[in-house]
Each structure stands twice: as C-alpha cells, then as structure tokens.
Design a protein around this motif. Structure first.
Motif, PDB file in Angstrom:
ATOM      1  N   MET A   1       0.851  -1.187   0.000  1.00 55.32           N
ATOM      2  CA  MET A   1       0.000   0.000   0.000  1.00 55.32           C
ATOM      3  C   MET A   1       0.885   1.234   0.000  1.00 55.32           C
ATOM      4  O   MET A   1       2.073   1.171   0.365  1.00 55.32           O
ATOM      5  N   VAL A   2       0.340   2.347  -0.435  1.00 54.35           N
ATOM      6  CA  VAL A   2       1.097   3.592  -0.553  1.00 54.35           C
ATOM      7  C   VAL A   2       0.373   4.683   0.220  1.00 54.35           C
ATOM      8  O   VAL A   2      -0.815   4.936  -0.024  1.00 54.35           O
TER       9      VAL A   2
ATOM     10  N   MET B   1      -2.496  -1.636  -3.335  1.00 47.77           N
ATOM     11  CA  MET B   1      -2.042  -2.039  -4.658  1.00 47.77           C
ATOM     12  C   MET B   1      -2.017  -3.554  -4.852  1.00 47.77           C
ATOM     13  O   MET B   1      -1.401  -4.283  -4.073  1.00 47.77           O
ATOM     14  N   PHE B   2      -2.693  -4.000  -5.899  1.00 52.48           N
ATOM     15  CA  PHE B   2      -2.600  -5.383  -6.366  1.00 52.48           C
ATOM     16  C   PHE B   2      -2.315  -5.283  -7.863  1.00 52.48           C
ATOM     17  O   PHE B   2      -3.227  -5.200  -8.689  1.00 52.48           O
TER      18      PHE B   2
ATOM     19  N   TYR C   1      -0.220  -7.246   8.632  1.00 51.50           N
ATOM     20  CA  TYR C   1       0.375  -8.148   7.647  1.00 51.50           C
ATOM     21  C   TYR C   1       1.581  -7.523   6.934  1.00 51.50           C
ATOM     22  O   TYR C   1       2.009  -8.012   5.897  1.00 51.50           O
ATOM     23  N   THR C   2       2.130  -6.449   7.471  1.00 53.43           N
ATOM     24  CA  THR C   2       3.252  -5.770   6.814  1.00 53.43           C
ATOM     25  C   THR C   2       4.589  -6.384   7.220  1.00 53.43           C
ATOM     26  O   THR C   2       4.707  -7.064   8.246  1.00 53.43           O
ATOM     27  N   ARG C   3       5.598  -6.132   6.411  1.00 45.21           N
ATOM     28  CA  ARG C   3       6.934  -6.720   6.652  1.00 45.21           C
ATOM     29  C   ARG C   3       7.579  -6.180   7.916  1.00 45.21           C
ATOM     30  O   ARG C   3       8.322  -6.884   8.589  1.00 45.21           O
ATOM     31  N   ARG C   4       7.316  -4.917   8.227  1.00 48.59           N
ATOM     32  CA  ARG C   4       7.866  -4.336   9.446  1.00 48.59           C
ATOM     33  C   ARG C   4       6.735  -3.695  10.230  1.00 48.59           C
ATOM     34  O   ARG C   4       5.679  -3.395   9.684  1.00 48.59           O
TER      35      ARG C   4
ATOM     36  N   LEU D   1       5.232  -2.437   2.376  1.00 44.88           N
ATOM     37  CA  LEU D   1       5.153  -3.767   1.777  1.00 44.88           C
ATOM     38  C   LEU D   1       4.472  -4.757   2.714  1.00 44.88           C
ATOM     39  O   LEU D   1       4.640  -4.693   3.943  1.00 44.88           O
ATOM     40  N   LEU D   2       3.710  -5.683   2.123  1.00 43.87           N
ATOM     41  CA  LEU D   2       3.088  -6.748   2.893  1.00 43.87           C
ATOM     42  C   LEU D   2       4.042  -7.941   2.996  1.00 43.87           C
ATOM     43  O   LEU D   2       4.859  -8.176   2.098  1.00 43.87           O
ATOM     44  N   LYS D   3       3.926  -8.703   4.097  1.00 45.07           N
ATOM     45  CA  LYS D   3       4.785  -9.874   4.278  1.00 45.07           C
ATOM     46  C   LYS D   3       4.577 -10.901   3.183  1.00 45.07           C
ATOM     47  O   LYS D   3       5.516 -11.512   2.696  1.00 45.07           O
TER      48      LYS D   3
END
Length: 574
Positions: free
Chosen positions: A357-358, A440-441, A485-488, A508-510
């Motif tokens: 997502m942004v 975003m997908f 669900y995000t990487r960080r 970013l998502l994991k």
C-alpha cells in the motif's frame, strides 16, 4: 398413460427402498458395452465414456452385485436437490425403467447382457452430466465473452471479466474417483464456494415456493396508523420474504411491526430508508416470482466459475453491492462501502494479489482518461492543473523533466490513438483523487482500491462514479487491518508522521493477499436475502447465453439506469 405413470411411481419407490439386485453379469457384457459405446449412445461425453471403459477393458462399473453400493450412491446423488437443483433427468427415467425390468422378469436371459451393458453406460453418462452441471454449468461462457467484447464496438464500453470455466475430470481421474468410492466426497468438493452455493440453493428452493400474490395497485403513500385494503397482503408478502414476523397479525392496520418490516425490505433492496410504503416500494413488492428465480439461477451459474473455497485470508469486492470485505477463516473482519466504475467504464471482474500500500500517493493520469476527461476539462478551465496540483512531465521516465504544457499540442491528441507526449501527475494533497492511501494489487487494468477526496459519493444509492478503480469509504480502518500483515511494524505515531510528511511512502506486505473482484447480485446476509441491481447488465447477458433463451447478440436497452445522467425535469407550460 395411467399405466406408464403407475410404472414410474412403482419404479421410483423400488429404487428408493433398496438398491436393485440385478443379478450376475456373466456372459458377454463387456462385448455388449463395447457395442453400446460404438453405436447406441448419443451423448456429448461419448469420447470420455469410450476412454473410461477402455481403462476397464469394457468391464461394468455400476451393474452386478459387487457394484450395488456404488449404483445406489450415484442414484442418490442424481436425485439430490443440492446437486441436481433443476431436477434434470440425467437418464434417470430410463435407468429406473431398465432396473425395474431387470429385477422383475421383464428382460429375457438372451437380452440380459445387452440391457445390463446399456444400463451401465447410462449410469456413467448420467454421472458425467451431473458433474458437468455442478462444475461447469449451463452458460455458454465463450458467447458471454463475445458479447462483452462487442460492447466496446457498439457502446464504447471496455467490459472486462476474466472468465475461466472449471474443467471436467479426465477419464483416468474419473475412474479413480468411481473405484475409490469417493464419488460423494468428490461431488461435494466440486461445489463452488460451498457456503454461498448452499445459501443460493436454499434461496432458490424458497422462492420456488413463493405464493402467487395478487398484484398490488399503486395509490397513496402508507404510513404508521393508516388503514388500507392493501396492507394485509403487504404483510403476507413481507412475512414470506422474512421481513415481517411469522406470527405477526395479518390485518389492514399499518402498525409498528409493519414499519420495522418496511425498513428491513428497503435495506435489502437499497431503497431510500424510511418506514413508509410508497409506489416505488409497491413496484418492488410486485416483482414476479419468475424474476427472482431467474436472478438466483444466474448467480448460481456465476458461482461455478470459482473453486470450492477461497484462501484463508482474502479481500473481496462485490461490485453490484458496492461493498468490499476482508475475510479471515471465513469470518468477516472488516467491510466498507465502495464506489465502483461507471456503467460506461465498468470495474473489471478478475482476481489478483495485494502486495503493498502507498501512503500519500501520487496519481499518474492514464492516457485514456487524459483524452476522455482531462482535455475536455482543460478546454473549459485552463487553470485546472494548478488548481488540482497536477504537474506535467515530458515522458514516463523516472528522470523526465517537468515542463510547461503546450495546450494546442495536447488538444491535438484528444481523438487520436497515438501515445500522449506528456505525463500528468497529481501530487499528494488533501485534494488528490486517490486520497491519502491506496492499496495495490498490480494488474494490467491499472485499477486498485484507494481513498478519495470526494466523500459525498458514498451517500448515493448506486455508487458507480469512478473510471474503474474502487474508492473505499473507510480506507484508514482497512489500512489498520493490513498493518498486521506488513513486513515491518509501524506504530500509530509513525503512520501519522508519514501522512504529515506529504511524501509518497510504500509499505510492503509480508505475503500477497488474494483480491477477488466479483459480480454477485443475490446473496444471503444475517438470514436475509439480498437482491441487487444488475448495474452493468451482466446478469442479462449471462441469462441470454443459456439454453432456452440464448441469443447470439446482446442488445443494450434504449432506456437504462445511469446515475451520472439524471433525467431532465419536465417544464410545465401555463
């Protein structure tokens, strides 16, 4: 005539009471099966049947004492309204007649192998018909694709639906299923999106029992305290639909219970909220049973495009409902109203995967929208770019310089297919068309979920105002869900700092989260049946691509609902 009816009833009773005991299969039954397949079977699955029996060396699959349980299991499935909800024949009449004849001395010993062979092949053919009905269905999806493509030529409507009908099992897989005794399990696993399928089948059976209510006449608006000869019937109708209590009084008085039922009915049909009964509601109450049944059947057919179930975690946007939902383990964790594509710019129906997502997004205006929207707007208002924080660059290269716009040069591309020699980018701000966050997908249609600066659009009944993207009413609530669900990890303060910075920031998502953009106009929610308006006319296109009412082409009605173009009020000349 009476004799045939009696025989059919007797045969049906016999088969329900116990599996047929059709004796030994000794003799030349394998030869007879080969002959039956060669010349005596008229079936669209003839090739599959031949391959199936080639694998058994033409030995029977259903007849004989050793196959009794298998025979009975298939007959129960053919009769089961969960699977055969249209009560198709699927060879059942002939199967029952031959079974009865074999068990009651109606077939001579000399003819027995031939009849047994035909019965066995009929059973296999019936199974293929049932599997096709459950897995693939009745719709000519190739014809639907043609009609959707034709809309571009006739209506300038880019209607996109990624249609992927499910496959039938091949002969080897089918034989394994039959011989393993797992037919019932396989058929259940073939049910598309099983929970929804069962809901729709229940709705179908309910509306088949819908009484033939007399047509209500229009008249004065009805409100609490009124008495009217139409009210008793309205109560009976709302009782059937589930809005009015089953034990409520059925009289001609407009009481509190009826007011609550009216509110429920209006919510289900997305009518303006309230407790009164006006002529618009009367029009909806007069919807004939045939229309309900047609809509339900079309939605069952649409379900068949999808697997038995979706992933443990996914996002779904149901376009004609103007709703998006986030699911985890079949539970709805979040839902929001959305704005979807206009009827001349429909939101694509497809599947994708959300990866990031942004926050503080920029918006690069696609060439087609530059031609359709931006150029006409600039002709009316040359200051539109500066008023909406839109910057102009020489190309799509990351290091392309910003330039002053040559209006006349740009206007020459309005009706031209050449690539536009500018890139228009709206910078982050409170007036950005994407709002403060987009989800975003990546997909070839360049559509996504996003915030919006125009919140008033969520107050409309038919929220079809975008150019294909889906605007989310509660984007920050959705963002909070996705932050799990995000990487960080991002704290609330960090998110606020990012938003305040006004700089585009990617999160970013994991792992990718599946996104399903769907088009269902019937669904059950909290025990109530929802019937939604077919805004893009896709239901009509599908209905006209099914047996019995198939049409080679689709004609768009001359009069069609379009929320963007309100009818002009009549002028009263004195």
């Amino acid at each position: 005539m009476k004799r045939s009816i009696f025989l059919f009833i007797l045969t049906s009773f016999f088969l329900l009471a116990a599996p047929p005991s059709i004796g030994k299969t000794s003799g030349n039954i394998d030869v007879q099966i080969a002959e039956t397949l060669a010349s005596k079977v008229s079936s669209p699955y003839r090739e599959t049947l031949t391959q199936l029996y080639a694998l058994t060396k033409d030995r029977p699959l259903w007849v004989g004492p050793e196959n009794g349980a298998r025979f009975s299991a298939l007959m129960r499935l053919l009769d089961n309204p969960l699977y055969n909800y249209q009560n198709r024949n699927f060879n059942r009449n002939e199967i029952k007649y031959l079974s009865f004849s074999l068990d009651n001395g109606g077939v001579s010993e000399a003819q027995r192998p031939k009849v047994l062979a035909r019965l066995d092949v009929l059973m296999s053919d019936a199974l293929l018909h049932l599997l096709h009905f459950v897995r693939v269905g009745d719709v000519d999806w190739a014809l639907v694709r043609q009609k959707l493509a034709r809309l571009k030529e006739t209506q300038d409507v880019q209607a996109v639906w990624e249609i992927h009908p499910r496959k039938m099992p091949d002969a080897k897989a089918l034989l394994k299923i039959i011989q393993s005794g797992g037919l019932r399990s396989y058929l259940r696993q073939s049910l598309p999106l099983e929970r929804r399928y069962r809901d729709l089948i229940a709705i179908l059976h309910k509306y088949r029992r819908m009484p033939d209510f007399p047509r209500l006449h229009e008249g004065r608006r009805l409100e609490i305290g009124d008495s009217d000869d139409r009210i008793a019937q309205i109560k009976r109708m709302l009782m059937f639909f589930g809005d009015y209590p089953a034990r409520g009084s059925v009289d001609s008085m407009f009481d509190r219970r009826l007011a609550q039922a009216v509110r429920s009915f209006r919510r289900r049909f997305k009518l303006p909220p309230g407790e009164s009964i006006d002529n618009k509601m009367i029009h909806y109450l007069n919807t004939p049973r045939s229309e309900y049944l047609r809509k339900i059947v079309v939605n069952i057919e649409k379900l068949k495009l999808y697997p038995h179930r979706w992933e443990p975690v996914y996002v779904e946007v149901n376009v004609p409902e103007y709703k998006m939902r986030f699911y985890r383990n079949d539970q709805t964790l979040f839902e929001s109203d959305v704005v979807v594509g206009r009827i001349d710019r429909p939101t694509p129906i497809f599947d994708s995967r959300m990866t990031y997502m942004v926050l503080n997004p920029t918006w690069t205006i696609p060439d087609n929208l530059v031609r359709r929207d931006l150029i006409p707007m600039l002709k009316k208002n040359p200051k539109y770019l500066s008023e909406h924080n839109i910057h102009v660059f020489t190309s799509y290269k990351p290091d392309a310089p910003e330039v002053e716009l040559d209006f006349q040069k740009l206007f020459s591309y309005e009706h031209d297919r050449r690539p536009i020699p500018y890139r228009f980018v709206q910078f982050p701000s409170e007036t950005n068309a994407l709002g403060r966050v987009k989800f975003m997908f990546p997909n070839k249609y360049s559509v996504y979920l996003h915030d919006t600066d125009n919140k008033k659009l969520f107050g409309y009944r038919y929220r079809v105002f975008s150019s294909g993207c889906m605007r989310v009413e509660k984007p920050f609530d959705f963002m909070d869900i996705l932050l799990q669900y995000t990487r960080r990890h991002y704290s609330s303060d960090q998110i606020q700092e990012i938003l305040a910075s006004n700089r585009p920031t990617t999160i970013l998502l994991k792992r990718p989260i599946p996104v399903h953009i769907v088009y269902f106009t019937v669904r059950r929610e909290h025990g109530k049946d929802l019937f939604l308006y077919d805004i893009y006319l896709y239901d009509q296109i599908i209905w006209e691509s099914m047996p019995g009412h198939k049409k080679a082409t689709f004609r768009v009605p001359a009069k069609r609902l379009d929320p963007l173009h309100k009818p002009k009020k009549r002028r009263h000349i004195l």
